[in-house]
Design a protein around this motif. Structure first.
Motif, PDB file in Angstrom:
ATOM      1  N   ALA A  50       0.125  -4.571 -11.761  1.00 29.51           N
ATOM      2  CA  ALA A  50       0.986  -5.312 -10.830  1.00 29.51           C
ATOM      3  C   ALA A  50       0.294  -5.478  -9.480  1.00 29.51           C
ATOM      4  O   ALA A  50       0.360  -6.552  -8.868  1.00 29.51           O
ATOM      5  CB  ALA A  50       2.323  -4.596 -10.659  1.00 29.51           C
ATOM      6  N   ALA A  51      -0.383  -4.455  -9.025  1.00 26.35           N
ATOM      7  CA  ALA A  51      -1.107  -4.553  -7.754  1.00 26.35           C
ATOM      8  C   ALA A  51      -2.241  -5.567  -7.876  1.00 26.35           C
ATOM      9  O   ALA A  51      -2.475  -6.361  -6.963  1.00 26.35           O
ATOM     10  CB  ALA A  51      -1.641  -3.187  -7.348  1.00 26.35           C
ATOM     11  N   ALA A  52      -2.942  -5.545  -9.003  1.00 24.30           N
ATOM     12  CA  ALA A  52      -4.055  -6.488  -9.213  1.00 24.30           C
ATOM     13  C   ALA A  52      -3.553  -7.929  -9.221  1.00 24.30           C
ATOM     14  O   ALA A  52      -4.213  -8.824  -8.682  1.00 24.30           O
ATOM     15  CB  ALA A  52      -4.774  -6.161 -10.517  1.00 24.30           C
ATOM     16  N   GLU A  53      -2.389  -8.167  -9.823  1.00 29.45           N
ATOM     17  CA  GLU A  53      -1.806  -9.515  -9.829  1.00 29.45           C
ATOM     18  C   GLU A  53      -1.508 -10.017  -8.424  1.00 29.45           C
ATOM     19  O   GLU A  53      -1.592 -11.208  -8.153  1.00 29.45           O
ATOM     20  CB  GLU A  53      -0.515  -9.539 -10.652  1.00 29.45           C
ATOM     21  N   ARG A  54      -1.162  -9.096  -7.542  1.00 31.41           N
ATOM     22  CA  ARG A  54      -0.905  -9.460  -6.141  1.00 31.41           C
ATOM     23  C   ARG A  54      -2.188  -9.511  -5.325  1.00 31.41           C
ATOM     24  O   ARG A  54      -2.161  -9.812  -4.141  1.00 31.41           O
ATOM     25  CB  ARG A  54       0.052  -8.447  -5.511  1.00 31.41           C
ATOM     26  N   GLY A  55      -3.315  -9.177  -5.963  1.00 31.05           N
ATOM     27  CA  GLY A  55      -4.587  -9.172  -5.253  1.00 31.05           C
ATOM     28  C   GLY A  55      -4.741  -7.963  -4.348  1.00 31.05           C
ATOM     29  O   GLY A  55      -5.449  -8.020  -3.352  1.00 31.05           O
ATOM     30  N   GLU A  56      -4.078  -6.891  -4.685  1.00 26.59           N
ATOM     31  CA  GLU A  56      -4.110  -5.673  -3.865  1.00 26.59           C
ATOM     32  C   GLU A  56      -4.652  -4.506  -4.673  1.00 26.59           C
ATOM     33  O   GLU A  56      -4.751  -4.563  -5.894  1.00 26.59           O
ATOM     34  CB  GLU A  56      -2.690  -5.307  -3.408  1.00 26.59           C
ATOM     35  N   GLU A  57      -4.972  -3.452  -3.964  1.00 25.19           N
ATOM     36  CA  GLU A  57      -5.303  -2.182  -4.593  1.00 25.19           C
ATOM     37  C   GLU A  57      -4.015  -1.384  -4.720  1.00 25.19           C
ATOM     38  O   GLU A  57      -3.139  -1.488  -3.864  1.00 25.19           O
ATOM     39  CB  GLU A  57      -6.289  -1.396  -3.715  1.00 25.19           C
ATOM     40  N   PRO A  58      -3.870  -0.578  -5.778  1.00 17.99           N
ATOM     41  CA  PRO A  58      -2.689   0.292  -5.836  1.00 17.99           C
ATOM     42  C   PRO A  58      -2.657   1.199  -4.619  1.00 17.99           C
ATOM     43  O   PRO A  58      -3.697   1.509  -4.030  1.00 17.99           O
ATOM     44  CB  PRO A  58      -2.894   1.110  -7.114  1.00 17.99           C
ATOM     45  N   THR A  59      -1.467   1.649  -4.231  1.00 24.00           N
ATOM     46  CA  THR A  59      -1.345   2.475  -3.041  1.00 24.00           C
ATOM     47  C   THR A  59      -1.946   3.857  -3.236  1.00 24.00           C
ATOM     48  O   THR A  59      -2.122   4.592  -2.276  1.00 24.00           O
ATOM     49  CB  THR A  59       0.121   2.614  -2.621  1.00 24.00           C
ATOM     50  N   PHE A  60      -2.260   4.204  -4.468  1.00 27.44           N
ATOM     51  CA  PHE A  60      -2.876   5.503  -4.761  1.00 27.44           C
ATOM     52  C   PHE A  60      -3.827   5.323  -5.927  1.00 27.44           C
ATOM     53  O   PHE A  60      -3.694   4.407  -6.721  1.00 27.44           O
ATOM     54  CB  PHE A  60      -1.816   6.555  -5.088  1.00 27.44           C
ATOM     55  N   LYS A  61      -4.788   6.202  -6.021  1.00 23.84           N
ATOM     56  CA  LYS A  61      -5.721   6.185  -7.136  1.00 23.84           C
ATOM     57  C   LYS A  61      -5.252   7.208  -8.159  1.00 23.84           C
ATOM     58  O   LYS A  61      -4.838   8.309  -7.803  1.00 23.84           O
ATOM     59  CB  LYS A  61      -7.118   6.526  -6.653  1.00 23.84           C
ATOM     60  N   ALA A  62      -5.285   6.839  -9.413  1.00 20.90           N
ATOM     61  CA  ALA A  62      -4.798   7.743 -10.446  1.00 20.90           C
ATOM     62  C   ALA A  62      -5.836   7.882 -11.549  1.00 20.90           C
ATOM     63  O   ALA A  62      -6.528   6.919 -11.893  1.00 20.90           O
ATOM     64  CB  ALA A  62      -3.501   7.203 -11.033  1.00 20.90           C
TER      65      ALA A  62
END
Length: 64
Positions: A50-62
């Motif tokens: 979902a973050a990638a679709e918005r062109g963003e990085e996720p708020t945390f790395k997992a």
């Protein structure tokens, strides 16, 4: 029993993070994700997608 303030606790945590080589909020916890359930892995993948679709990085790395 020794009492400390929240400020003292926060400073102690920051010192420990510095000793371990972590700084601020930009680090990945040492959790490898080895014992994570498949449903949690799927959730983390969906969050990343979902973050990638918005062109963003996720708020945390997992790790998953």
């Amino acid at each position: 029993m020794r009492r400390i303030t929240l400020e003292e606790l926060g400073a102690s945590i920051e010192r420990k993070k510095a000793e371990l080589g972590y700084s601020g909020q930009d680090y990945v916890a040492r959790n490898s994700g080895k014992y994570r359930t498949e449903s949690k892995r799927a959730l983390l993948r969906n969050i990343a997608a979902a973050a990638a679709e918005r062109g963003e990085e996720p708020t945390f790395k997992a790790n998953y």
